[in-house]
Design an enzyme around this catalytic site. Structure first.
Site, PDB file in Angstrom:
ATOM      1  N   SER A 129       0.805  -1.226   0.000  1.00  0.00           N
ATOM      2  CA  SER A 129       0.000   0.000   0.000  1.00  0.00           C
ATOM      3  C   SER A 129       0.838   1.277   0.000  1.00  0.00           C
ATOM      4  O   SER A 129       0.321   2.343  -0.294  1.00  0.00           O
ATOM      5  CB  SER A 129      -0.966   0.022   1.195  1.00  0.00           C
ATOM      6  OG  SER A 129      -0.260   0.170   2.406  1.00  0.00           O
TER       7      SER A 129
ATOM      8  N   LYS B 276      -0.043   4.742   6.748  1.00  0.00           N
ATOM      9  CA  LYS B 276      -0.607   5.511   5.634  1.00  0.00           C
ATOM     10  C   LYS B 276      -0.223   6.981   5.770  1.00  0.00           C
ATOM     11  O   LYS B 276       0.205   7.439   6.829  1.00  0.00           O
ATOM     12  CB  LYS B 276      -2.149   5.424   5.618  1.00  0.00           C
ATOM     13  CG  LYS B 276      -2.714   4.030   5.456  1.00  0.00           C
ATOM     14  CD  LYS B 276      -2.566   3.507   4.044  1.00  0.00           C
ATOM     15  CE  LYS B 276      -3.203   2.150   3.847  1.00  0.00           C
ATOM     16  NZ  LYS B 276      -2.433   1.025   4.340  1.00  0.00           N
TER      17      LYS B 276
END
Length: 140
Positions: free
Chosen positions: A55, A93
């Protein structure tokens, strides 16, 4: 003359690939402790996460890379954070505050969608630290 005195070192745990849970309290996920020099990493309290998944590849963080995390509970816009959300999931993230009542946790991979947290979901959001450095194996 250059002073080559030994700088201070601190110990940081390497936390395994924790998909869900809190790396600060899950002692069973500690793989080992390593000494890191303050002259490179700065002062503070740190831990190291082993990245899992793809990711964050566009930020240069690939599967199995070691990400040095400075423990702190706040983040500035655009920083990469280790965050606990929905009370039981930890992720790495990019932090984006859309508004006072909405936060986006943005992956650095165009094929993935942001995690959008709104309203009551923000009560379960806990920033566990900010990524400061990536260590990767160049021989693989």
């Amino acid at each position: 003359q250059i002073d080559k005195s030994v700088s201070g070192y601190f110990s940081a745990p390497i936390v395994g690939s924790v998909q869900c849970g809190d790396p600060e309290t899950e002692e069973e996920h500690v793989e080992e402790y390593v000494s890191l020099p303050e002259s490179i990493f700065g002062s503070g309290e740190f831990y190291i996460l082993r990245a899992s998944g793809d990711s964050m590849v566009d930020a240069g963080i690939e599967d199995k890379d070691l990400v040095v995390i400075r423990k702190q509970e706040t983040a500035r816009e655009g920083q990469i954070v280790a965050v606990l959300y929905n009370s039981d999931c930890t992720t790495l993230k990019r932090f984006h505050r859309e508004s006072e009542s909405e936060i986006h946790l943005i992956p650095e991979n165009d094929s993935m969608k942001p995690i959008v947290l709104k309203g009551e979901q923000l009560n379960a959001l806990k920033i566990q630290g900010v990524a400061t450095m990536v260590m990767k194996d160049l021989d693989s």
